[in-house]
Design an enzyme around this catalytic site. Structure first.
Site, short mmCIF file in Angstrom:
data_model
loop_
_atom_site.label_atom_id
_atom_site.label_comp_id
_atom_site.label_asym_id
_atom_site.label_seq_id
_atom_site.Cartn_x
_atom_site.Cartn_y
_atom_site.Cartn_z
CG ASN A 9 -1.71 1.23 1.40
OD1 ASN A 9 -1.76 2.07 0.50
ND2 ASN A 9 -2.36 1.38 2.55
CE LYS A 11 -0.12 3.17 4.81
NZ LYS A 11 -0.01 3.26 6.27
CG HIS A 94 -5.73 1.82 5.21
ND1 HIS A 94 -5.32 2.76 6.12
CD2 HIS A 94 -4.71 0.94 5.07
CE1 HIS A 94 -4.09 2.45 6.51
NE2 HIS A 94 -3.70 1.36 5.89
CD GLU A 96 -2.93 5.36 6.77
OE1 GLU A 96 -2.92 5.39 5.53
OE2 GLU A 96 -1.99 4.87 7.45
CD GLU A 170 -3.26 -2.53 7.28
OE1 GLU A 170 -2.16 -2.76 6.76
OE2 GLU A 170 -3.89 -1.48 7.07
N GLY A 176 2.60 2.28 10.87
CA GLY A 176 3.53 3.39 10.73
C GLY A 176 4.22 3.78 12.02
CB SER A 217 5.37 -1.67 12.09
OG SER A 217 4.88 -0.37 12.39
P1 13P Z 1 3.11 0.43 7.68
O1 13P Z 1 3.61 -0.86 7.05
O2 13P Z 1 3.81 1.65 7.17
O3 13P Z 1 3.02 0.33 9.16
O4 13P Z 1 1.60 0.60 7.15
C1 13P Z 1 0.74 -0.48 7.21
C2 13P Z 1 -0.46 -0.15 6.43
O5 13P Z 1 -1.22 0.73 6.79
C3 13P Z 1 -0.70 -0.90 5.19
O6 13P Z 1 -1.98 -0.67 4.72
#
Ligand code: 13P
Length: 256
Positions: A9, A11, A94, A96, A170, A176, A217
């Site tokens: 992803n 982002k 997601h 976010e 997740e 992150g 992560s």
């Molecule tokens: P990270 O791998 O940067 O922690 O993000 C995970 C994520 O949100 C994947 O959709």
């Protein structure tokens, strides 16, 4: 039984030129790994260029979102028809999007239905916040997200089509942060919450056939710990998916 699945992803990172560069660097290493379903999810603006570069490879392309309507006066939105022109996969719900853009279990459900209607494979994200985790609400929250996110879609599935949907666990506190869930912790949520909720909706056989990923992560160095758990079928990778060596290592680890 379940083919391992690793998706990156991206982002809101990478211009078209940067995406072209990253993909051309990723393709040789990823192509060399067999037995893993590999997917890249760049931003919408890079999808067209990405589709051209990935043509003829065994690497799939995914979008990070869609709207449920097929067309209309929805400024700034992208329809499932448009996504399906270029992609086979789409990330839905997601954390976010839930946190910053007001997505709810209901909108997630509409998007999942829209994706399936247009033969897209939804990668449906679930996971509790730190607050919910600390309050002991993980099971309740994740179970609700699965039940409501997949409500009313039994008609889309036959016993054999569990591969047409992917779930990503997740935990929000692990995204992150460099503070991933332990593999045992992620496994417990998959085994005790996600698969039972899917079984209740669609039956035990379907639940056992759905790929369930861990995200939060994940890096080249810790990925193998998750894949060592037979109940974790892959990873949804954020930050590390933008790094060629890291992402390639994660995909290799998924191959076992
Ligand atoms: P990270 O791998 O940067 O922690 O993000 C995970 C994520 O949100 C994947 O959709």
């Amino acid at each position: 039984m379940r083919t391992p699945f690793v998706a990156g992803n991206w982002k809101m990172f990478k211009s078209v030129a940067e995406a072209r560069h990253l993909i051309s660097e990723l393709v040789p290493g990823l192509q060399a790994v067999e037995g893993v379903e590999k997917v890249l999810c760049p931003p919408f603006t890079a999808l067209l260029a990405a589709a051209a570069l990935l043509e003829g490879t065994d690497i799939g392309l995914g979008a990070q979102n869609l709207h449920w309507e097929i067309s209309g006066a929805y400024t700034g939105e992208i329809s499932p028809v448009m996504v399906a022109e270029l992609c086979r996969y789409v990330i839905i719900g997601h954390s976010e999007r839930r946190k910053y853009f007001g997505e709810t279990d209901e909108t997630v459900n509409r998007k999942v239905q829209a994706a399936l209607t247009h033969s897209l494979i939804p990668i449906v994200c679930v996971g509790e916040t730190l607050e919910e985790n600390e309050a002991g609400q993980t099971a309740q929250v994740v179970s609700r997200q699965i039940r409501q996110g997949f409500a009313g879609i039994g008609g889309f599935f036959e016993a054999s089509s569990a591969s047409s949907v992917v779930v990503a666990y997740e935990p929000v506190w692990a995204i992150g942060t460099g503070r991933p869930s332990t593999a045992a912790g992620a496994r417990a949520v998959v085994v005790d919450v996600i698969r039972p909720a899917l079984a209740e909706l669609f039956g035990a056989a379907f639940s056992q056939a759905v790929r369930v990923l861990y995200g939060g992560s994940v890096t080249g160095s810790n990925a193998a710990e998750y894949f060592a758990e037979p109940e974790i079928d892959g990873a949804l990778v954020g930050g590390a998916s933008l790094k060629v060596a890291d992402f390639t290592q994660i995909v290799k680890a998924a191959a076992g």
